[in-house]
Every structure is written in structure tokens, then in C-alpha cells.
Design a protein around this motif. Structure first.
Motif, PDB file in Angstrom:
ATOM      1  N   ALA A 461       0.830  -1.211   0.000  1.00 31.02           N
ATOM      2  CA  ALA A 461       0.000   0.000   0.000  1.00 31.02           C
ATOM      3  C   ALA A 461       0.859   1.254   0.000  1.00 31.02           C
ATOM      4  O   ALA A 461       0.576   2.219  -0.722  1.00 31.02           O
ATOM      5  N   ASP A 462       1.913   1.250   0.815  1.00 36.21           N
ATOM      6  CA  ASP A 462       2.783   2.422   0.906  1.00 36.21           C
ATOM      7  C   ASP A 462       3.451   2.741  -0.423  1.00 36.21           C
ATOM      8  O   ASP A 462       3.422   3.877  -0.895  1.00 36.21           O
ATOM      9  N   THR A 463       4.089   1.730  -1.018  1.00 37.58           N
ATOM     10  CA  THR A 463       4.885   1.989  -2.220  1.00 37.58           C
ATOM     11  C   THR A 463       4.006   2.307  -3.429  1.00 37.58           C
ATOM     12  O   THR A 463       4.316   3.198  -4.221  1.00 37.58           O
ATOM     13  N   LEU A 464       2.894   1.603  -3.579  1.00 38.03           N
ATOM     14  CA  LEU A 464       2.019   1.836  -4.734  1.00 38.03           C
ATOM     15  C   LEU A 464       1.359   3.215  -4.671  1.00 38.03           C
ATOM     16  O   LEU A 464       1.286   3.922  -5.681  1.00 38.03           O
ATOM     17  N   SER A 465       0.871   3.582  -3.489  1.00 40.43           N
ATOM     18  CA  SER A 465       0.194   4.876  -3.380  1.00 40.43           C
ATOM     19  C   SER A 465       1.175   6.028  -3.553  1.00 40.43           C
ATOM     20  O   SER A 465       0.837   7.069  -4.128  1.00 40.43           O
ATOM     21  N   GLN A 466       2.408   5.839  -3.085  1.00 40.78           N
ATOM     22  CA  GLN A 466       3.434   6.864  -3.276  1.00 40.78           C
ATOM     23  C   GLN A 466       3.783   7.017  -4.763  1.00 40.78           C
ATOM     24  O   GLN A 466       3.918   8.136  -5.273  1.00 40.78           O
ATOM     25  N   ASN A 494      -6.483   0.180   5.801  1.00 36.06           N
ATOM     26  CA  ASN A 494      -6.213   0.714   7.135  1.00 36.06           C
ATOM     27  C   ASN A 494      -4.878   1.460   7.164  1.00 36.06           C
ATOM     28  O   ASN A 494      -4.253   1.592   8.210  1.00 36.06           O
ATOM     29  N   ASN A 495      -4.438   1.950   6.015  1.00 36.46           N
ATOM     30  CA  ASN A 495      -3.144   2.621   5.912  1.00 36.46           C
ATOM     31  C   ASN A 495      -3.384   4.115   5.676  1.00 36.46           C
ATOM     32  O   ASN A 495      -3.887   4.516   4.614  1.00 36.46           O
ATOM     33  N   SER A 496      -3.042   4.933   6.654  1.00 34.47           N
ATOM     34  CA  SER A 496      -3.325   6.371   6.548  1.00 34.47           C
ATOM     35  C   SER A 496      -2.538   7.023   5.419  1.00 34.47           C
ATOM     36  O   SER A 496      -3.009   7.973   4.779  1.00 34.47           O
ATOM     37  N   ARG A 497      -1.339   6.514   5.137  1.00 36.73           N
ATOM     38  CA  ARG A 497      -0.533   7.101   4.059  1.00 36.73           C
ATOM     39  C   ARG A 497      -1.146   6.783   2.694  1.00 36.73           C
ATOM     40  O   ARG A 497      -1.169   7.632   1.798  1.00 36.73           O
ATOM     41  N   ALA A 498      -1.657   5.566   2.543  1.00 41.78           N
ATOM     42  CA  ALA A 498      -2.319   5.206   1.278  1.00 41.78           C
ATOM     43  C   ALA A 498      -3.590   6.036   1.083  1.00 41.78           C
ATOM     44  O   ALA A 498      -3.879   6.502  -0.029  1.00 41.78           O
TER      45      ALA A 498
END
Length: 632
Positions: A461-466, A494-498
Motif C-alpha cells: 500500500a505504501d509503495t504503490l500509493s506513493q 487501514n493505511n493512513s498514508r495510502a
């Protein structure tokens, strides 16, 4: 219609799990899963059936088994451990057994009988078996074994402590009972002696009260959290906040390790399906405070709080950790770890795994590997990224430069460390925003390449959304950016950064209401939000022309990051669009103090080339010029 009666029955419950499963998975995930599946098929399932048992739940490496006979349960456990040892499997199990009342719902079992079995299992040695006192009473004269009494143990939601025995399986130990079992051995005191003792105690108490002069009695009731005092309603799934671990020695190393443990465990739990985890950026704010569990739970709107402490001595670290149910004040699970720093990652995985089990969140095949996935075995590289993100969150060019240096150093130490590439990408695109790079195109290209590398190493989730944000914001590939951002959120809602990155991508596309919807979800996961989330929300509210909300959010972002050019730009434009001219001019001066090269056009060139977007860009550009900022 009469209410359906709950189905209860008396059962022997066997609980088993693999010793150091997290470490084994970290060393060789495929081999460990293969060994467990083979052991299940060749030993566990056949042995359980042979002894008239039924496996009613599998929890990753754990098994819960029901028997109608205490003797069958113990003989099954003995055969289980013997077969594993004889066949030389690369796994060891701990087994605990309890006899008690359980509730049956479908094929599953719940209640005290199951909870006690799980607690008893924790006391067993690797390859060993522990039983509760009720099991002991039923099998003592029926199975040729020895027993060592381990004392009484407290179990969550059980008012009376539970006596526990360790099974001694050597032939020479048969018939032995080692230790003082006060629950089985007949009482030494007669009734008259007990009455005399009680009377003497009362008399002594009265005498002491007389000489003191005044006796007061105030029951010590630990305050508990109330759902009525929470900002948000509790989610249906278990909800948890991971607190910063208290660094006992207070050294810089201890504090850095504490920050790393917080981020790692909270991130792992956030990947856990059917579990709501507050973002660690919110819980990190409690590092210097002295808030109670009650206060924390109510402020963050969660039921469970994980807290701990650590102390480092040379290359050794001692960690104490406790999971608390804030609604009743009881400890759900607690443990102490004495490990070398080389085992820090395995310890973090063990804590994550035990928390998941304590909250009774069931993980299906493959999910646990996703939860504990981590990018490096190099502790120094890992701590550099922990430290790097601390500098990156300052939101200014000085912090960005330090974060970039640490990210590059971490990549040198471990070229396959995804979070290091993710941090490097963030620092590079910020160079463009801060106008501190001499070659914008070259810097942006490296930002894209490092974001792509992070995805290659860790499809998360982190890498794709970034990556989606980089495509949309800096390369104006809006459809591709939205596609990646949505894929990232689909992996972990449940990932606030995503959520924030998807919100920002939608904002750039002009879908400000959709952006607000996503960022509001991020604010629920991060109730004490970072400046980045606040700034993102401010931009979305501004473009929806909800200026008062924009100003409130941007003010908070500026308070958290006083030198953040991005937060100041949001506040400046919102003041100007609200016709608060003096405040807008003051904010413009702050912008130029932070970055004398700031130009109004920098923050109005990010939108698509559509009539609506051009109108929006012109409105933002004009607001910044109105505040006194140069256009070109």
C-alpha cells in the motif's frame, strides 16, 4: 418466539503453537510453511483423529483442538510431541490443555475453557506440555506421568487464578508430584485454627486503627475508558493503538530503537485484516507525555492499548510489553523479552504475532507473511530510515537534505531495502517543490525511478500509493497515478498514508469532495495527525471553497511544522481567498523567509489541462499574488 439458548458443554481444549515461528518465517518463509503443512498432514491431523479429537481452529502456526475426554487430550499431546521429535521435524511445539465450560457456535468454540488453555500453553517449554489443575485432577491416576506444579496463574477475565502443572514424561518420573499444590493437598488448618487466625487478625487490625486514630477505607478502582467519551465510535473489529516504548536509559540509541519498534509493530498490525490500528504518527505524540491508558483510549477511540519499555545494555536489549483492554482495565497479554540486537526484528514479529492471537484475529494462509514482511535484516540500515523519516517529517529543506543522505546511506548498506528507496523518492520530489535542485527534470526522473524500485522490492500500500502520487503530481499522468493509488489502498484500507496519497491524487484531478472523503478516513486512523495529513486535507477543503475548514487545518499543520513551505502555502492562499488580507500577507512573508525563491506559479501548475482545472489554478495563483508573493 423463545430466545435460542446458548449451547454450552464441558470439553477438554488443547492449544498448541510453533516455537519461534516468527524467526523461522523470517529466515525461510517457504521452508517453514512447507514444514508446518507437512507436519499438520502427517502428524497433527492423524494424531488428533486417533485420539477422538477435533481441530476447530487453525491460527497460522496455532491449533485449537476439542476433546470429550481429558485423558484423550493428554495422550494426544504426548503422541503429538513424540512423533514430531522422532521424525526430526524442524519445528517444536508448545502445548497447553484445559478442561472447562465452553460455548459452541457452529464449529467454533469460545469462552473461559478456551482462554485458559491458551494461557496454559504459554507456560510450556519448547517440546513440552502444561495442563490446568482441572485436567490434573481427572488424569492423575489414569495416565502414567509425573507432574511439576507451577503455581497459580492469572488469566484475563477469570476472577480466580488457575493452577498449572508441567508434565514430566521420563519413566523415572512416573507418579511424582513436584511442588506445593495448595489446591489439592488437604488443608492443614482445622476450622477452629482458621477461626482463631481470623479473629487474631481482626483484633490486630482494630488495635492498629485505634492507635492511628482514624481509619479510612477507599477502594482502589482503576479508572477505565468509556465509549461515550470517545471522539469516534469504536469500529466493529478489534481496535488498537501501539504506544512508544519507554526508553529506560534515555540514550539516543534507546530512543531510536523505541521509535523503530513502534513504527514496525504498528505498521505490521495495520496490515492485519479484521483489525483497526491507529497510525503510529498519532501515537508517537505520546512519547513525552504521562497520559493514562484511559485517556489514550478515549482520545484515539480504541479499545486496546499496547505499551512497553526497553533497556539496552551493550548489544543486549530487554523489552517488557503489555496489551491492555482499556474498557475494563485488564491486561490481555504481557511478556518480557531478553534478546540481542541481532534478534530485534524477530522479537518485533513475535510481539505482533502474540498481539494478533491475543485479540483472537484469525489470519488465513499467506496473510501472516504479508503482515510481518520487512525489507532488511541490516539493523543499521533500518535505524537510518527510522531516523530519516523523523527529519523528513519536519517539512523543510534542511530536514529533507538529512533524510536524503540517510536514505542513500541505507541503500548502500542494503541495496534491496524498499523503505530506503521510498524515503529517497520523497526527498527528491520535495527538492523540486523546495526549488533546491538545479536540474528539475533529472531530480524528478530519479524520484520516479526510486519510487518504481520501491514497488519492485515491496508491492505494498505504501509503495504503490506513493508511486501514484508521483505520477499524478509531477508527471501529470493522472490516470496512471489514480490507478496506482487505488491499487495501493486496495491492499490495505487501514493505511493512513495510502488514504492520504489517494486523497492527494484525487485533489490534483479536481475531485476535491472525493479527496476529502479519503483524507477524512486517514484522520480517523490518525486522530492526532501529522502535518502532512493536515496539509493534504487543507488543500482539498480549499479547492472545495470551504475556506474556514482549510484555515483550521493549515494552522495546525503550521504549528507542527513551522518551517514547512507546503503548509504555509495552504494557509496563505486560504487567508487570501477568505479576504483576510493582513493574515495572508504575514503568511506570505513567512513563505519567503523559508524559501526566498518561492513563486506563486509553483503551486498552480499541478492541475490537468481542463477548463475547470485552469480556472482553479488561476484562482490559487491569484490568491498567492494577492498575498504579496511574486508570480514568476
Amino acid at each position: 418466539m423463545a430466545e435460542e439458548r446458548v449451547k454450552r458443554k464441558l470439553s477438554a481444549i488443547l492449544c498448541a503453537d510453533v516455537v519461534e515461528y516468527s524467526r523461522l518465517m523470517g529466515e525461510d518463509e517457504a521452508a517453514t510453511l512447507n514444514a508446518l503443512n507437512t507436519c499438520d498432514a502427517e502428524i497433527i491431523e492423524p494424531t488428533v483423529k486417533e485420539h477422538n479429537g477435533r481441530i476447530f481452529k487453525r491460527l497460522g502456526d496455532g491449533f485449537l483442538v476439542e476433546f470429550s475426554s481429558a485423558v484423550d487430550s493428554v495422550e494426544c499431546a504426548l503422541a503429538w510431541q513424540k512423533h514430531v521429535e522422532v521424525k526430526n521435524y524442524p519445528l517444536q511445539f508448545r502445548i497447553g490443555i484445559n478442561l472447562g465450560d465452553v460455548i459452541q457456535q457452529g464449529d467454533d468454540m469460545y469462552g473461559d475453557g478456551v482462554n485458559i488453555a491458551a494461557r496454559v500453553e504459554k507456560l510450556a517449554d519448547p517440546g513440552g506440555i502444561c495442563i490446568s489443575q482441572d485436567v490434573f485432577k481427572h488424569i492423575r491416576k489414569k495416565v502414567s506421568l509425573g507432574y511439576e506444579y507451577l503455581g497459580e496463574q492469572q488469566v484475563k477475565n477469570i476472577s480466580e487464578p488457575v493452577g498449572v502443572y508441567r508434565l514430566l514424561t521420563k519413566p523415572e518420573d512416573a507418579g511424582k508430584v513436584i511442588g506445593d499444590d495448595k489446591q489439592v493437598v488437604s488443608k492443614r488448618f482445622s476450622s477452629r485454627q482458621r477461626m482463631f487466625t481470623i479473629a487474631a487478625s481482626i483484633l490486630a487490625f482494630i488495635v492498629i486503627a485505634f492507635f492511628v486514630g482514624k481509619l479510612t477505607y477507599e477502594p482502589q478502582i482503576e479508572s477505565v475508558a468509556s465509549e461515550e467519551n470517545m471522539t469516534y465510535a469504536l469500529p466493529e473489529e478489534p481496535s488498537i493503538a501501539v504506544m512508544p516504548f519507554k526508553a529506560i536509559g534515555g540514550s539516543e540509541d534507546e530512543n531510536l530503537i523505541s521509535d523503530g519498534i513502534l513504527a514496525s509493530i504498528a505498521t505490521a498490525l495495520s496490515k492485519t485484516p479484521r483489525l483497526f490500528t491507529v497510525d503510529y504518527n498519532s501515537t508517537s505524540k505520546y512519547k513525552e507525555g504521562d497520559k493514562t491508558i484511559k485517556d489514550i483510549a478515549e482520545e484515539l477511540s480504541v479499545r486496546y492499548v499496547l505499551e512497553g519499555s526497553l533497556q539496552k545494555s551493550g548489544d543486549q536489549v530487554r523489552v517488557n510489553v503489555k496489551l491492555v483492554d482499556a474498557l475494563n482495565g485488564e491486561s490481555v497479554w504481557a511478556e518480557k523479552y531478553d534478546r540481542s540486537l541481532d534478534d530485534l526484528f524477530a522479537m518485533q514479529d513475535d510481539i505482533t504475532r502474540e498481539v494478533i492471537k491475543a485479540l483472537q484475529v484469525e489470519l488465513y494462509e499467506g496473510e501472516y507473511g504479508n503482515v510481518i514482511a520487512r525489507g532488511t535484516g541490516n539493523l543499521e540500515a533500518y535505524l537510518k530510515i527510522v531516523q530519516g523519516y523523523q527529519h523528513w517529517k519536519s517539512g523543510n529543506k534542511e530536514g529533507d537534505a538529512i533524510a536524503q543522505r540517510l536514505a542513500r546511506e541505507a541503500i548502500e548498506m542494503d541495496p534491496n531495502y524498499a523503505p530506503a528507496y521510498g524515503l529517497l523518492s520523497r526527498t527528491l520530489w520535495r527538492e523540486v517543490v523546495f526549488r533546491t535542485t538545479k536540474d528539475h527534470q533529472k531530480t524528478l526522473q530519479e524520484a520516479l525511478e526510486t519510487a518504481l524500485k520501491a514497488v519492485e522490492l515491496d508491492y505494498s500500500a505504501d509503495t504503490l500509493s506513493q508511486l501514484g502520487w508521483v505520477y499524478a503530481r509531477f508527471f501529470k499522468q493522472f490516470d496512471k497515478g489514480l490507478e496506482y493509488a487505488e491499487k495501493g489502498l486496495a491492499l490495505n484500507s487501514n493505511n493512513s498514508r495510502a488514504l492520504t496519497n489517494l486523497g492527494l491524487t484525487l485533489w490534483v484531478l479536481g475531485r476535491c469532495e472525493d479527496a476529502i472523503n479519503q483524507i477524512d478516513k486517514a484522520l480517523r486512523i490518525s486522530p492526532i495527525p501529522s502535518a502532512n495529513i493536515l496539509m493534504s486535507a487543507a488543500f482539498a477543503y480549499r479547492d472545495c471553497q470551504r475556506y474556514n475548514e482549510c484555515i483550521a487545518l493549515a494552522q495546525k499543520a503550521v504549528e507542527l511544522s513551522p518551517d514547512s513551505i507546503i503548509s504555509h502555502s495552504a494557509l496563505t492562499s486560504c487567508y487570501a481567498l477568505s479576504d483576510r488580507k493582513e493574515e495572508a500577507k504575514n503568511q506570505a512573508k513567512e513563505l519567503l523567509r523559508i524559501n526566498p525563491n518561492f513563486k506563486a506559479r509553483d503551486f498552480s501548475k499541478i492541475y490537468p489541462h481542463t477548463p475547470e482545472a485552469k480556472e482553479r489554478a488561476a484562482r490559487i495563483r491569484n490568491s498567492l499574488i494577492m498575498a504579496g508573493l511574486p508570480s514568476e
